[in-house]
Design an enzyme around this catalytic site. Sequence first.
Site, PDB file in Angstrom:
ATOM      1  N   THR A 161       0.854  -1.179   0.000  1.00  0.00           N
ATOM      2  CA  THR A 161       0.000   0.000   0.000  1.00  0.00           C
ATOM      3  C   THR A 161       0.897   1.237   0.000  1.00  0.00           C
ATOM      4  O   THR A 161       2.027   1.198   0.482  1.00  0.00           O
ATOM      5  CB  THR A 161      -0.862   0.052   1.269  1.00  0.00           C
ATOM      6  OG1 THR A 161       0.018   0.135   2.387  1.00  0.00           O
ATOM      7  CG2 THR A 161      -1.710  -1.190   1.392  1.00  0.00           C
ATOM      8  N   LYS A 164     -16.461  16.756   9.684  1.00  0.00           N
ATOM      9  CA  LYS A 164     -17.450  16.648  10.751  1.00  0.00           C
ATOM     10  C   LYS A 164     -17.827  18.043  11.232  1.00  0.00           C
ATOM     11  O   LYS A 164     -17.104  18.672  11.990  1.00  0.00           O
ATOM     12  CB  LYS A 164     -16.914  15.781  11.885  1.00  0.00           C
ATOM     13  CG  LYS A 164     -16.775  14.324  11.417  1.00  0.00           C
ATOM     14  CD  LYS A 164     -16.162  13.399  12.448  1.00  0.00           C
ATOM     15  CE  LYS A 164     -16.036  11.991  11.846  1.00  0.00           C
ATOM     16  NZ  LYS A 164     -15.238  11.078  12.667  1.00  0.00           N
ATOM     17  N   TRP A 177     -22.043  15.012   9.148  1.00  0.00           N
ATOM     18  CA  TRP A 177     -20.952  14.723   8.221  1.00  0.00           C
ATOM     19  C   TRP A 177     -21.168  15.415   6.880  1.00  0.00           C
ATOM     20  O   TRP A 177     -22.268  15.409   6.331  1.00  0.00           O
ATOM     21  CB  TRP A 177     -20.854  13.209   7.972  1.00  0.00           C
ATOM     22  CG  TRP A 177     -20.320  12.436   9.144  1.00  0.00           C
ATOM     23  CD1 TRP A 177     -20.027  12.918  10.382  1.00  0.00           C
ATOM     24  CD2 TRP A 177     -20.024  11.037   9.173  1.00  0.00           C
ATOM     25  NE1 TRP A 177     -19.552  11.910  11.184  1.00  0.00           N
ATOM     26  CE2 TRP A 177     -19.539  10.741  10.485  1.00  0.00           C
ATOM     27  CE3 TRP A 177     -20.105   9.999   8.246  1.00  0.00           C
ATOM     28  CZ2 TRP A 177     -19.155   9.453  10.859  1.00  0.00           C
ATOM     29  CZ3 TRP A 177     -19.718   8.722   8.627  1.00  0.00           C
ATOM     30  CH2 TRP A 177     -19.238   8.453   9.921  1.00  0.00           C
TER      31      TRP A 177
END
Lengths: 544, 544
Positions: free
Chosen positions: B185, B435, B440
Amino acid sequence: MRSTMMPEQLNISTILQFGSTVHSDAVVTTWTAEGPRKISFGDLGKRAAQLAHALRSLGIDGDQRVATFQWNNSEHMEAYLAIPSMGAVLHPLNIRLFPDQVEFVANHAEDKVVIVDPSLIPLLQPLLPRFSTVEHVIVTGGAADTLEAPEGMTVHDYEALLAAQPTEFDWPEVDENSGAAMAYTSGTTGDPKGVVYSHRSIYLHSMQVCMSDGMDISLDDNVLAIVPMFHAMSWGLPYAAFMVGASLLMPERFLQPEPLAAMIASERPTLAAAVPTIWMALDAYSVDHPVDMSSFRAVVVGGSSCPPELIRKFKEHYGINIIHAWGMTETSPIGTLSRPKADLPEEKQFQLRTTQGRFLAGVKARIVDDAGNEQPWDGESVGELQVRGPWITGSYYKVDATDSFDDGWLRTGDVGYVRPEGFLQLTDRAKDIIKSGGEWISSVEVENYLLEHPAVAEAAVVGVPDPKWDERPLATIVVKEGIPDPDVEELRAHLAERMAKWQVPERFAFVDEIPKTSVGKLDKKRIRASHSEGQLEVINALES
Amino acid sequence: MRSTMMPEQLNISTILQFGSTVHSDAVVTTWTAEGPRKISFGDLGKRAAQLAHALRSLGIDGDQRVATFQWNNSEHMEAYLAIPSMGAVLHPLNIRLFPDQVEFVANHAEDKVVIVDPSLIPLLQPLLPRFSTVEHVIVTGGAADTLEAPEGMTVHDYEALLAAQPTEFDWPEVDENSGAAMAYTSGTTGDPKGVVYSHRSIYLHSMQVCMSDGMDISLDDNVLAIVPMFHAMSWGLPYAAFMVGASLLMPERFLQPEPLAAMIASERPTLAAAVPTIWMALDAYSVDHPVDMSSFRAVVVGGSSCPPELIRKFKEHYGINIIHAWGMTETSPIGTLSRPKADLPEEKQFQLRTTQGRFLAGVKARIVDDAGNEQPWDGESVGELQVRGPWITGSYYKVDATDSFDDGWLRTGDVGYVRPEGFLQLTDRAKDIIKSGGEWISSVEVENYLLEHPAVAEAAVVGVPDPKWDERPLATIVVKEGIPDPDVEELRAHLAERMAKWQVPERFAFVDEIPKTSVGKLDKKRIRASHSEGQLEVINALES
């Protein structure tokens, strides 16, 4: 070095849960005397859960075998999904086997439960007292009171049994190598032999069937599954369709041209799968009746060799490509599919379509001659086809059958060659090949050429003893209705234009009917027996 | 009850042998400065055997790691096929990682050999002394003498090494659960983490990619693999294409609009896969230059969320369906693909195409909220996406990363919801969600709406501290060339038509460039850092 991937098992319950949620709007349509009857994949998933609870209540708590004696319909689909998903083993009984064979396989598999359709009760009823392990019979369609339970068996109504159950089931995590379903070969010699498919083999086979180079099944399809669910798992269509959300059209017992034409017109399926005789019958029916096949993107033909004439006719008359397939109960069953590259010239495509097709990616194949030597893929070197792969059986259930295997490969009993492009051309069953003067004659090839003659409706060619050549071909022929028997010399001239002269039969017999096996294949064993018992009226062109 | 199926392993060598025989005529085309360079799958199979022999001669006799530092080209394809098939582990190094990261991953994986392209020698040369386990460097394209080997390393010429070797190799039977390939990754926090794909996971993923409901790849395709082979295995295209005989078009280092347009015109690929920015660049290029995309049957877009505007534009201008995909290095990578049912109304199809798509049959998914509760698939309940499946990682190589998993499920770090039809709609990365006052705001949603404004070329929205609401969105915008910066109130009005008023940002910053990560994603970490360091000139509509 171990991988870091999850040890996730390939399971039928995954197919069930995936199909009934993500593809909850797809539909199974069952044809009835009153027309179509429909159920969504979502509702099917709930009923499969109910069926699993019901079977648990009857004592199915492990890998017991649950048999079905059913046509292709949505209840059969529920059994296909529920039984393996709950950890038991599905055993679809082939209703077309001879009674002794049905008795043998039910007892050999030790079936505990049988689910039966109302229309098949007359066939099942006399067999029940001969089943030694069956404890429960479940009758669909509200006909439970028409079945008489022998001593020791309980009869249940399918709907009543389901109605009492919850619509969710906590499907167990099953080892992917454990048995999910069984099928028995309809071997013409000896007892039927059982194959146990694993969750893994069925899952992989379903993926392969849905690959573009398989049958290319997607959520945009409506698949007419004519090939019975009691015969080689309906070629894998039920699970494959459920996996990708392709709707299914189930013909139940309505396999004659008239209802088939009606359901095709009404439901407009995009793909269908059946043996060649179904398509020949539908084509013959279309002469005097309207048959609209315009909804098909393709038609899969297998079970026995598809005559090239049928492939050409479907292309020319209906604009439909026939996808020729080869497989066996032992191969799950799909082993090859004839899908030529689209940019090949049309005639080359046609040639390749007449072959059994290219091996699927998971199927390893080799051609082995009588001396045990592997043959090149040169489009001419003939031998027995042997295969290996993750959905090919490596043994038979509770039977020692070492003759069926060769160093880890399954001996298919089919004879043929492979073209350099990997397309399989079968020429015969090993036992049907005609050995004339040390050379081989393909009975299937002679049959296909005979079918190109305008007078021939059906043809079966077998080897018969010959004092000079050991064996020579005998052609048994059914002539088309209303046409007089053709002259034998005319038939021989027709064949001589198409094959080597020494391969052309001199022996002919015109018959009313060609005997078929329990699954509809030409029964060459019986033809040879009829001949040796002097029951055939043989014309010998060399003696006339 | 055990099944009777053969214990046949799912192996890369099966893909290699099958593709190079049955599909020997399919072609890998590598684009070069002089145009196309072609090799058949048959010849590729021979060269893969030669490469395996060559690697054996260098001491690769087990599961050692063999790294590649290569573009998408036929030599890289040879490495893809040969290395896992011989039982070793392929490790494609991501050439776009920062040098420290490349050093880390090569040493962490303990790579023994590196294969490198001539054009990448300048990038690799300074790294070599920092590689602690590499013993051999193999240079393709005849450029071995331009690389200087550090102490303890030997440099080899790829072609000279292969030329001496036999063209057949006795591929070993490898346990399907053993490692076949590695990928790391490009995590923006902490060290890169390694995933080890198994033979089994790659085989299953390849089948799934070729399913009709996957990318539908068949032998009639010519697949333009723009997504790099060093990035999430080029989304599985190389193995999938080889499995079914689909030809491959490899762009090498020519990823700019001009050469891409040239290779598309010349080679007429039927399918392509790349991140959105590639398609945006090609579309922008088409304003002043001829771009003929008529050969595409579809285009797969993933890697980051595809703006709906791009999907609409491709459909309307080019008649091409964009297939939106979601996946991660950890998921092999394909997890979802947006392929709506063809009989849905066009606007409904479009809506579904803008989602990340439907989960593939093998991918189990759930949405879990902050409190750990699984959310319904109702098209609105938001939470973290967690997945399970046979080609999804269950751990990381030599690293304890329990935070990344939840009771056997991979925590994707992606936030979104699932529609009842099983289509995934991602709204954000968990760490990028804004947030605001306990509610959200999806940064991706604001970006997509900004991109619908005619003046906006690029947009990245991040959360920044706000005294009243905890966090509020800041929109950083690159304006299209030749267009003046739009008025902030105009942008706000544009957004207010599309989303709730409280979600509309008041903070805007017009920038020349938006920082990207090593794999081309918006680097929101750096944007937030620039903001907190006061490097962005922010316009606040509420304060002006």
